[in-house]
Design a protein around this motif. Structure first.
Motif, PDB file in Angstrom:
ATOM      1  N   UNK A  27      43.325  48.271  46.387  1.00  0.00           N
ATOM      2  CA  UNK A  27      44.063  47.002  46.385  1.00  0.00           C
ATOM      3  C   UNK A  27      44.577  46.808  44.970  1.00  0.00           C
ATOM      4  N   UNK A  28      45.905  46.748  44.828  1.00  0.00           N
ATOM      5  CA  UNK A  28      46.508  46.589  43.503  1.00  0.00           C
ATOM      6  C   UNK A  28      47.354  45.329  43.468  1.00  0.00           C
ATOM      7  N   UNK A  65      30.928  33.849  45.483  1.00  0.00           N
ATOM      8  CA  UNK A  65      31.739  34.855  44.808  1.00  0.00           C
ATOM      9  C   UNK A  65      33.122  34.263  44.570  1.00  0.00           C
ATOM     10  N   UNK A  66      33.512  34.149  43.304  1.00  0.00           N
ATOM     11  CA  UNK A  66      34.845  33.660  42.945  1.00  0.00           C
ATOM     12  C   UNK A  66      35.733  34.865  42.700  1.00  0.00           C
ATOM     13  N   UNK A  67      36.724  35.054  43.573  1.00  0.00           N
ATOM     14  CA  UNK A  67      37.615  36.208  43.508  1.00  0.00           C
ATOM     15  C   UNK A  67      37.372  37.128  44.686  1.00  0.00           C
ATOM     16  N   UNK A  68      38.446  37.488  45.401  1.00  0.00           N
ATOM     17  CA  UNK A  68      38.291  38.288  46.611  1.00  0.00           C
ATOM     18  C   UNK A  68      38.813  39.704  46.423  1.00  0.00           C
ATOM     19  N   UNK A  69      40.141  39.880  46.272  1.00  0.00           N
ATOM     20  CA  UNK A  69      40.791  41.201  46.352  1.00  0.00           C
ATOM     21  C   UNK A  69      40.326  41.863  47.653  1.00  0.00           C
ATOM     22  N   UNK A  70      39.692  43.032  47.605  1.00  0.00           N
ATOM     23  CA  UNK A  70      39.236  43.673  48.836  1.00  0.00           C
ATOM     24  C   UNK A  70      37.986  43.083  49.435  1.00  0.00           C
ATOM     25  N   UNK A  71      37.315  42.186  48.713  1.00  0.00           N
ATOM     26  CA  UNK A  71      36.133  41.516  49.244  1.00  0.00           C
ATOM     27  C   UNK A  71      34.907  42.389  49.372  1.00  0.00           C
ATOM     28  N   UNK A  95      43.396  37.797  54.140  1.00  0.00           N
ATOM     29  CA  UNK A  95      44.073  38.483  55.253  1.00  0.00           C
ATOM     30  C   UNK A  95      44.028  39.991  55.044  1.00  0.00           C
ATOM     31  N   UNK A  96      44.361  40.436  53.847  1.00  0.00           N
ATOM     32  CA  UNK A  96      44.394  41.864  53.551  1.00  0.00           C
ATOM     33  C   UNK A  96      42.987  42.459  53.506  1.00  0.00           C
ATOM     34  N   UNK A  97      42.031  41.700  52.992  1.00  0.00           N
ATOM     35  CA  UNK A  97      40.652  42.194  52.930  1.00  0.00           C
ATOM     36  C   UNK A  97      40.099  42.423  54.332  1.00  0.00           C
ATOM     37  N   UNK A  98      40.416  41.534  55.252  1.00  0.00           N
ATOM     38  CA  UNK A  98      39.928  41.705  56.628  1.00  0.00           C
ATOM     39  C   UNK A  98      40.657  42.851  57.331  1.00  0.00           C
ATOM     40  N   UNK A  99      41.938  43.009  57.071  1.00  0.00           N
ATOM     41  CA  UNK A  99      42.731  44.032  57.767  1.00  0.00           C
ATOM     42  C   UNK A  99      42.437  45.432  57.268  1.00  0.00           C
ATOM     43  N   UNK A 100      42.308  45.607  55.940  1.00  0.00           N
ATOM     44  CA  UNK A 100      42.227  46.953  55.379  1.00  0.00           C
ATOM     45  C   UNK A 100      40.866  47.309  54.774  1.00  0.00           C
ATOM     46  N   UNK A 101      40.008  46.319  54.485  1.00  0.00           N
ATOM     47  CA  UNK A 101      38.769  46.596  53.751  1.00  0.00           C
ATOM     48  C   UNK A 101      37.512  46.211  54.530  1.00  0.00           C
ATOM     49  N   UNK A 102      37.661  45.895  55.811  1.00  0.00           N
ATOM     50  CA  UNK A 102      36.500  45.566  56.647  1.00  0.00           C
ATOM     51  C   UNK A 102      35.662  44.442  56.064  1.00  0.00           C
ATOM     52  N   UNK A 103      36.313  43.404  55.527  1.00  0.00           N
ATOM     53  CA  UNK A 103      35.576  42.255  55.018  1.00  0.00           C
ATOM     54  C   UNK A 103      34.661  41.726  56.113  1.00  0.00           C
TER      55      UNK A 103
END
Length: 248
Positions: A27-28, A65-71, A95-103
């Motif tokens: 995640x960039x 946790x303050x800050x998500x990115x990939x979670x 949204x992206x963490x759940x879709x691509x990083x299995x949050x």
């Protein structure tokens, strides 16, 4: 790595990349990488495993946790049975963490500024983790004595605050200034660092930190396992230098 998604947000352009060789995702935000995870959403960043290990050492149950990115940290802690609240100012991150990083679905997600959320939160938390960036810099309002005083009021009496800072080089004093801010707020502090490395992650721990030991990799990964273990093993505790803390 190949680009598999792009999203323009109020924080900048987010790019999601996937490795052809091992299936890991990154995640960039702009040109700055903020998360790297294997196929299961387990972090491939040594500092995330260090923070995870510290949380488990303190037996914290309720974690902010303050800050998500990939979670990835939230996912790892939730799978270990911790109650995790995660805050990020950018709704696209979740949204992206759940879709691509299995949050992990158990992670409670809150769209808000981290400091504003913490000011209104009904504590106490056993641990507070700050892993937030404004593009490639630390948000100043999350680094000051005043912030750490407020965070201390939201911590359990035996609670711990853990802060990820990017250190440019050995003369960079940002980790020391954050540690000084914690100490000025009444939170004894320690720094886990990798002296000699450029653009490295240092973890600053405040509060109930006297018994912390450098953790090993506790959650196995299906990619880059040897590199991750070596990076974590290279991290070491050092004493904070005498510097002035940051203030509002």
């Amino acid at each position: 790595m190949i680009v598999i998604a792009r999203r323009h947000t109020g924080q900048g352009e987010i790019t999601i990349l996937r490795s052809r060789s091992n299936g890991s995702h990154a995640y960039a935000l702009g040109s700055w990488y903020q998360s790297h995870a294997d196929r299961r959403g387990v972090s491939l960043a040594a500092y995330v495993h260090a923070i995870y290990g510290f949380v488990l050492q303190t037996a914290a149950e309720r974690v902010l946790v303050i800050g998500c990115a990939g979670g990835t940290l939230g996912t790892m802690l939730a799978r270990a049975g911790r109650q995790v609240d995660m805050v990020d100012i950018d709704p696209d991150a979740f949204v992206l963490a759940r879709r691509f990083f299995n949050l992990a679905p158990e992670v409670e997600c809150h769209v808000a500024d981290g400091r504003a959320f913490l000011e209104q939160a009904s504590g106490p938390f056993d641990a507070i983790v700050v892993d937030a960036f404004d593009r490639n810099t630390l948000p100043q309002h999350l680094c000051t004595v005043e912030f750490f005083r407020m965070a201390r009021r939201r911590l359990d009496l035996r609670g711990t605050i853990l802060f990820n800072a990017v250190v440019a080089h050995d003369l960079d004093r940002i980790a020391d200034r954050i540690a000084a801010g914690m100490a000025a707020a009444g939170l004894p502090s320690r720094i886990l660092d990798t002296p000699g490395e450029r653009d490295r992650n240092a973890v600053i721990a405040g509060g109930n930190v006297g018994g912390l030991a450098r953790p090993p990799v506790l959650v196995p990964t299906d990619a880059l396992a040897h590199m991750l273990a070596a990076e974590l093993e290279a991290m070491e505790f050092r004493d904070p230098r005498r510097v002035e803390p940051l203030r509002d």
